[in-house]
Design a protein around this motif. Sequence first.
Motif, mmCIF file in Angstrom:
data_model
loop_
_atom_site.group_PDB
_atom_site.id
_atom_site.type_symbol
_atom_site.label_atom_id
_atom_site.label_comp_id
_atom_site.label_asym_id
_atom_site.label_seq_id
_atom_site.Cartn_x
_atom_site.Cartn_y
_atom_site.Cartn_z
ATOM 1 N N LEU A 260 0.826 -1.210 0.000
ATOM 2 C CA LEU A 260 0.000 0.000 0.000
ATOM 3 C C LEU A 260 0.861 1.261 0.000
ATOM 4 O O LEU A 260 0.561 2.235 -0.699
ATOM 5 C CB LEU A 260 -0.931 -0.002 1.217
ATOM 6 C CG LEU A 260 -2.057 -1.033 1.198
ATOM 7 C CD1 LEU A 260 -2.806 -1.037 2.531
ATOM 8 C CD2 LEU A 260 -3.040 -0.762 0.065
ATOM 9 N N GLU A 261 1.916 1.231 0.792
ATOM 10 C CA GLU A 261 2.789 2.404 0.844
ATOM 11 C C GLU A 261 3.416 2.692 -0.516
ATOM 12 O O GLU A 261 3.595 3.853 -0.906
ATOM 13 C CB GLU A 261 3.883 2.179 1.890
ATOM 14 C CG GLU A 261 4.765 3.396 2.115
ATOM 15 C CD GLU A 261 5.716 3.200 3.280
ATOM 16 O OE1 GLU A 261 5.435 2.351 4.139
ATOM 17 O OE2 GLU A 261 6.742 3.892 3.316
ATOM 18 N N LYS A 262 3.696 1.641 -1.248
ATOM 19 C CA LYS A 262 4.337 1.814 -2.551
ATOM 20 C C LYS A 262 3.349 2.201 -3.645
ATOM 21 O O LYS A 262 3.678 2.997 -4.536
ATOM 22 C CB LYS A 262 5.054 0.516 -2.935
ATOM 23 C CG LYS A 262 5.853 0.606 -4.215
ATOM 24 C CD LYS A 262 6.631 -0.680 -4.464
ATOM 25 C CE LYS A 262 7.477 -0.581 -5.745
ATOM 26 N NZ LYS A 262 8.233 -1.833 -5.984
ATOM 27 N N HIS A 263 2.122 1.661 -3.570
ATOM 28 C CA HIS A 263 1.211 1.791 -4.706
ATOM 29 C C HIS A 263 -0.042 2.612 -4.442
ATOM 30 O O HIS A 263 -0.792 2.902 -5.373
ATOM 31 C CB HIS A 263 0.782 0.395 -5.186
ATOM 32 C CG HIS A 263 1.922 -0.466 -5.622
ATOM 33 N ND1 HIS A 263 2.666 -0.205 -6.751
ATOM 34 C CD2 HIS A 263 2.458 -1.588 -5.062
ATOM 35 C CE1 HIS A 263 3.607 -1.136 -6.889
ATOM 36 N NE2 HIS A 263 3.507 -1.976 -5.877
ATOM 37 N N ARG A 264 -0.304 2.978 -3.201
ATOM 38 C CA ARG A 264 -1.591 3.603 -2.914
ATOM 39 C C ARG A 264 -1.467 5.006 -2.335
ATOM 40 O O ARG A 264 -2.407 5.520 -1.759
ATOM 41 C CB ARG A 264 -2.376 2.729 -1.935
ATOM 42 C CG ARG A 264 -3.028 1.522 -2.569
ATOM 43 C CD ARG A 264 -4.325 1.941 -3.297
ATOM 44 N NE ARG A 264 -5.087 0.785 -3.644
ATOM 45 C CZ ARG A 264 -5.898 0.148 -2.804
ATOM 46 N NH1 ARG A 264 -6.043 0.611 -1.586
ATOM 47 N NH2 ARG A 264 -6.537 -0.911 -3.171
ATOM 48 N N ARG A 265 -0.327 5.613 -2.488
ATOM 49 C CA ARG A 265 -0.170 6.976 -1.975
ATOM 50 C C ARG A 265 -0.626 7.969 -3.037
ATOM 51 O O ARG A 265 -0.332 7.818 -4.224
ATOM 52 C CB ARG A 265 1.281 7.233 -1.597
ATOM 53 C CG ARG A 265 1.658 6.552 -0.278
ATOM 54 C CD ARG A 265 2.202 7.583 0.686
ATOM 55 N NE ARG A 265 2.313 7.039 2.028
ATOM 56 C CZ ARG A 265 3.425 7.116 2.747
ATOM 57 N NH1 ARG A 265 4.492 7.672 2.227
ATOM 58 N NH2 ARG A 265 3.442 6.655 3.969
#
Length: 611
Positions: A260-265
């Motif tokens: 999530l940190e990589k793709h959902r910010r």
Amino acid sequence: MSQAVAGEAKETASPDPWQQINDVVIRIATPNGSGSQSANNALMRSIFTMGVPVNSKNLFPSNIQGLPTWFTIRASEHGWQSARNRTDLCIAMNPQTAAEDIAELQAGAMLIVRESLKHLVTRDDLSVYIVPFNKIVNTVCEETRLRKMVINMIYVGVVAYLIGIDFEEVEKAIHWQFAKKAKAAELNTKAARAGFDYAVGNLPAQSRYVLRRSTAASGKILIEGNQATAMGMVFGGITFASWYPITPSSSVCEYLMGFLEKHRREPDGKNNYVVLQAEDELAAIGMVLGASWAGARAFTATSGPGISLMAEMAGLSYFAEVPAVVVDVQRMGPSTGLPTRTAQGDIGKAYMLSHGDCKHILLIPGNMRECYEFAMESLELAEKFQTMVFLMSDLDLGMNKWMSEPFSYPDKPISRGKVLSKEDLSNNGTFARYKDIDGDGIPYRTVPGTDHPGAAFFTRGTGHTETAAYSEKPDAWQRNIDRLSRKFDTARECVPAPVVDAGSGAEIGIIAYGSTDAAVAEARHILEHEYGIKTDYLRIRALPVNGAVNAFCSSHRKVLIVEQNRDAQVAAILKSEYPELAPRFKSVLHYNGLPVDADTLVGKIRTHAES
């Protein structure tokens, strides 16, 4: 996958039946917390990048440090992914277990043992390689505090020489393992090279177990089930996760946070998701229900003891009809049981969790691709049926590395189910939260924030009518639970269908599910080719079952149901579904905490076949 790979395996077969090419089981015994995991992963990956299919089983204690751990790597040109009950090459690094490790080896096996333990080797039917690990590590690592971590990488080099792993692949694997730690990569490569060079100069060559480059693993990936599940949740549109750490499920949310940190910010750096560690499992599932009620796609991950605590909330989800997904990575027993051992012991409990007259949808993945795809599907089904859905993984799937085909991107848009929009409400005029409009038992709902005066979101966990009004009238109660039962029956044709391999004319039909699939596939191959016993096979991928299971059971004189629990839980469910077929059902059970292996199944199935 296994059958496809088996065809390619002919090219690497040795003319000498004594010699095993690309077929070896390596078992590494170390103290827990000694840093062996990096070495073991590097060894496994170097075999995999030679194109040889691999699988691993990590047997570790539940304490933090000190007790024994065993890491098993199986290289199989045929692509078999299950455990075997033999060890071809043992690396004995642990003084606590060395004597037992050596005693358990079959005659002809290879043994790599540290020099300080050589006095424990009293057998003359093994190929023994004594290695002065401490002396070697002193030559490559000046810092004393690092030597106990680096020493394990020496056996990677020794093994590479003995069975024919290209050292170039070892180097690449180490650099992959320490991709963000250049100095660590350099030091560990140096240690592996020292082990390799020592073996070249001091150990006799052997030709019994040999690895050669292959194409059998080309295009495949290595991944853990918990990692695949987390990835599926991301692609499934998860916006809220709440959890309380518990082995073996913890890494689901740990991987999730990374994805999530990589793709959902958002471009401004803000998160468009929430992952919240709760104070316990009760709070975690309560938060999931609240978030889902408010319109989020929400899940939690836990294991058996956590499921026990979530029982009351499961009933609320079922009766108030609030979507939720629970990932259950199954293990043995309670918190003081065997939390680092695998099992399929939660199936019956999850299926009927909470109060009476309550049943839940269960998705049961049997491989890495299904861990990924069923995570997405569980979110879809939870919203489609407005209920709690369990994704039933286990420790073997969740925490071990498996070879898999690469995953595909989702090919359909996310569906929120029967959610009424502002326009729907304007056109319909009325809204009854628990009314069965379509005859499938599934009512319509709204989510908070819908801009319409008729969009007030009703939900009720007490007795209620179709309009969500409080009621204790007997007929209203019975009408409601009959509708819930109708909704459950609708799900039979919406959940993943069973995988069926039948039509051989065999008298014996095997039913299994989950991680047992790998062992069943290999056991069937052995039964047919070594004992002339043909079998048909059905793998259950979800509960409730549908007519395909009935048809399979009806067409076989004996139906063997393979499970990794003591109480034959799926067999009990099938007997309740098909009581007229119950006399045909025989259970094949395995529940010692270790992943079931093909050899064990062959023995048990042969007993039933000959009875």
